[in-house]
Design a protein around this motif. Structure first.
Motif, PDB file in Angstrom:
ATOM      1  N   ILE A 144       0.852  -1.369  -0.045  1.00 22.38           N
ATOM      2  CA  ILE A 144      -0.050   0.173   0.123  1.00 22.38           C
ATOM      3  C   ILE A 144       0.964   1.208   0.216  1.00 22.38           C
ATOM      4  O   ILE A 144       0.745   2.200  -0.404  1.00 22.38           O
ATOM      5  N   LYS A 145       2.440   1.531   0.547  1.00 17.19           N
ATOM      6  CA  LYS A 145       2.822   2.556   0.685  1.00 17.19           C
ATOM      7  C   LYS A 145       3.432   2.655  -0.445  1.00 17.19           C
ATOM      8  O   LYS A 145       3.160   4.143  -1.055  1.00 17.19           O
ATOM      9  N   LYS A 146       3.654   2.071  -1.615  1.00 17.02           N
ATOM     10  CA  LYS A 146       4.350   2.222  -2.363  1.00 17.02           C
ATOM     11  C   LYS A 146       3.240   2.451  -3.509  1.00 17.02           C
ATOM     12  O   LYS A 146       3.349   3.436  -4.004  1.00 17.02           O
ATOM     13  N   MET A 147       1.599   1.683  -3.589  1.00 16.28           N
ATOM     14  CA  MET A 147       0.987   1.790  -4.192  1.00 16.28           C
ATOM     15  C   MET A 147       0.242   3.254  -3.918  1.00 16.28           C
ATOM     16  O   MET A 147      -0.198   4.708  -5.707  1.00 16.28           O
ATOM     17  N   GLU A 148       0.659   3.901  -3.126  1.00 13.72           N
ATOM     18  CA  GLU A 148      -0.269   5.418  -2.730  1.00 13.72           C
ATOM     19  C   GLU A 148       0.694   6.349  -3.888  1.00 13.72           C
ATOM     20  O   GLU A 148       0.549   7.267  -4.212  1.00 13.72           O
ATOM     21  N   SER A 149       1.975   6.173  -4.048  1.00 19.33           N
ATOM     22  CA  SER A 149       2.483   7.186  -4.563  1.00 19.33           C
ATOM     23  C   SER A 149       2.254   6.918  -6.551  1.00 19.33           C
ATOM     24  O   SER A 149       2.705   7.630  -7.581  1.00 19.33           O
ATOM     25  N   TYR A 150       1.643   6.333  -6.465  1.00 17.24           N
ATOM     26  CA  TYR A 150       0.945   5.705  -8.141  1.00 17.24           C
ATOM     27  C   TYR A 150      -0.477   5.831  -8.299  1.00 17.24           C
ATOM     28  O   TYR A 150      -0.641   6.189  -9.727  1.00 17.24           O
ATOM     29  N   THR A 151      -0.932   6.682  -7.444  1.00 16.96           N
ATOM     30  CA  THR A 151      -2.596   6.551  -7.117  1.00 16.96           C
ATOM     31  C   THR A 151      -3.349   7.684  -7.108  1.00 16.96           C
ATOM     32  O   THR A 151      -2.385   8.576  -6.249  1.00 16.96           O
ATOM     33  N   CYS A 152      -4.279   8.414  -7.838  1.00 17.08           N
ATOM     34  CA  CYS A 152      -4.638   9.902  -8.187  1.00 17.08           C
ATOM     35  C   CYS A 152      -5.768  10.192  -8.341  1.00 17.08           C
ATOM     36  O   CYS A 152      -6.253   9.204  -8.054  1.00 17.08           O
ATOM     37  N   VAL A 153      -5.691  11.405  -7.776  1.00 18.91           N
ATOM     38  CA  VAL A 153      -7.191  12.312  -8.148  1.00 18.91           C
ATOM     39  C   VAL A 153      -7.188  12.635  -9.170  1.00 18.91           C
ATOM     40  O   VAL A 153      -6.561  13.758  -9.247  1.00 18.91           O
ATOM     41  N   VAL A 154      -8.288  11.497 -10.200  1.00 17.39           N
ATOM     42  CA  VAL A 154      -8.771  12.657 -10.622  1.00 17.39           C
ATOM     43  C   VAL A 154     -10.473  13.995 -11.407  1.00 17.39           C
ATOM     44  O   VAL A 154     -11.321  13.818 -10.345  1.00 17.39           O
ATOM     45  N   GLN A 155     -10.411  15.268 -11.197  1.00 10.49           N
ATOM     46  CA  GLN A 155     -10.836  16.476 -11.221  1.00 10.49           C
ATOM     47  C   GLN A 155     -10.919  16.664 -12.658  1.00 10.49           C
ATOM     48  O   GLN A 155     -10.572  16.839 -13.623  1.00 10.49           O
ATOM     49  N   VAL A 156     -12.296  16.639 -12.635  1.00 15.38           N
ATOM     50  CA  VAL A 156     -12.584  16.771 -13.935  1.00 15.38           C
ATOM     51  C   VAL A 156     -14.081  17.878 -14.243  1.00 15.38           C
ATOM     52  O   VAL A 156     -14.402  18.044 -13.438  1.00 15.38           O
ATOM     53  N   TYR A 157     -13.694  18.508 -15.039  1.00 17.21           N
ATOM     54  CA  TYR A 157     -14.321  21.103 -15.256  1.00 17.21           C
ATOM     55  C   TYR A 157     -15.316  20.263 -16.152  1.00 17.21           C
ATOM     56  O   TYR A 157     -14.721  19.464 -17.657  1.00 17.21           O
ATOM     57  N   LYS A 158     -16.414  20.205 -16.454  1.00 16.87           N
ATOM     58  CA  LYS A 158     -17.389  20.388 -17.770  1.00 16.87           C
ATOM     59  C   LYS A 158     -18.279  21.944 -17.540  1.00 16.87           C
ATOM     60  O   LYS A 158     -18.190  22.384 -16.475  1.00 16.87           O
TER      61      LYS A 158
END
Length: 358
Positions: free
Chosen positions: A344-358
């Motif tokens: 999990i510690k390693k995965m956190e660096s490669y997981t992200c939030v996608v913010q979408v503007y419409k």
């Protein structure tokens, strides 16, 4: 769908005073109704005003023409026009180009000028001041753009989860998260935001590949530590996921409860694994650190039933890209011998939030 070119045209019309009262009123109403549009429009107005108010361009061209006529009367003067691209996040590049051209021009003029003429020396001094002022203006524009990258104008209309496909900014997510976006931002592990775009998508299987625009971007100093499963996993396989139903990353675990997904879809899995809005696009991992799929939806009638599209669908999408856009997937799994906590510690660096503007 609004475009950056349209926003620039509105900003130019607004500043020039060529808008009718009815158009101005409609523009104000749209800004009140759409915060993301309002922020982009105000940034365009600010940047255009900064360039127009300085008056640097007209003075600079006039000064170059005077000196060129005095020193090279028998030579033809060639003018190079550098167009301003209609994307406000590219303004720094334009300013940098102007500063570079003017610097070269000033060096050439210094070599040609007769330093015995005091009038020419005064003019060259003024030219030097003009170049320095343009450089200062460029630096200020770069600071504004850096601030925009670090802090998008407003929270996105829609948000989801994404995860790295490669270390240099290719990201997998659910297509329904990014669908019909005017603009996309990705917030990575350290809190920084980066502008992104849709590289490819498969609407039927609800998979999209995003790409961060910054060519120098890297998720980490090392390559992506997990691999992608080529075949579907079996019934009862233990799985977990990391996603962003809110501001903080959330861990969930469960198992594959059916090899086929919604309405018997063979490309999907049915999982007994808790999920919430915002976790669409999250990776589904097995215990050895392989990506088995991507969270796509949940069953409203059941608290823990979630559906995920298999990673095979994502890999097929990647293979369909043209040769010039080829994506090289990681081949070495560096999670398989780690504890769940360290995975999990390693995965956190490669997981992200996608913010979408419409």
């Amino acid at each position: 769908m609004s475009t950056d070119n349209h926003i620039w045209q509105l900003a130019e019309s607004f500043l020039s005073g060529s808008m009718q009262e009815q158009e101005v009123a409609m523009l104000e109403q749209r800004q009140h109704a759409d915060p993301a549009f309002a922020a982009a429009f105000q940034e365009c107005v600010s940047l255009l005003s900064s360039l127009q108010n300085s008056g640097k361009q007209a003075n600079f061209r006039s000064m170059l023409a005077d000196i060129s006529q005095q020193e090279t009367a028998k030579q033809e003067t060639k003018t190079r026009t550098i167009p301003l691209r209609t994307h406000y996040l590219r303004t720094a590049a334009v300013a940098a180009g102007i500063a570079l051209v003017t610097s070269f021009a000033s060096v050439a003029i210094y070599r040609q000028a007769d330093h015995s003429h005091k009038a020419d020396v005064v003019q060259l001094g003024k030219l030097h001041n003009e170049v320095e002022a343009i450089k200062t203006n460029q630096h200020q524009l770069n600071q504004k753009i850096d601030a925009i990258k670090a802090n998008p104008p407003a929270p996105g209309n829609v948000s989801g989860t994404g995860f790295a496909v490669t270390n240099n900014g290719y990201i997998a997510t659910s297509y329904h998260v990014a669908k019909e976006a005017d603009s996309l931002y990705v917030q990575v592990h350290d809190g920084q935001y980066y502008k992104a775009y849709i590289e490819a998508y498969d609407e039927k299987n609800d998979v999209a590949i995003l790409k961060i625009e910054d060519k120098n971007f890297r998720f980490s100093k090392t390559d992506v530590p997990y691999t992608f499963a080529n075949v579907k996993a079996g019934l009862g396989t233990r799985v977990y996921t990391l996603g962003f139903p809110g501001d903080e990353i959330v861990y969930s675990e469960g198992y594959i409860s059916a090899k086929n997904g919604l309405r018997g879809d063979s490309v999907q899995y049915r999982l007994e694994l808790p999920a919430a809005p915002g976790q669409s696009g999250a990776p589904v991992m097995d215990e050895d650190g392989n990506v088995l799929g991507i969270v796509t939806s949940k069953e409203s009638a059941s608290e823990g039933t979630t559906y995920a599209v298999s990673s095979k669908a994502m890999m097929q999408l990647i293979r369909s890209l043209p040769k010039q856009d080829v994506i090289h997937l990681p081949k070495a799994n560096k999670l398989n011998n780690l504890s769940r906590e360290n995975q999990i510690k390693k995965m956190e660096s490669y997981t992200c939030v996608v913010q979408v503007y419409k």
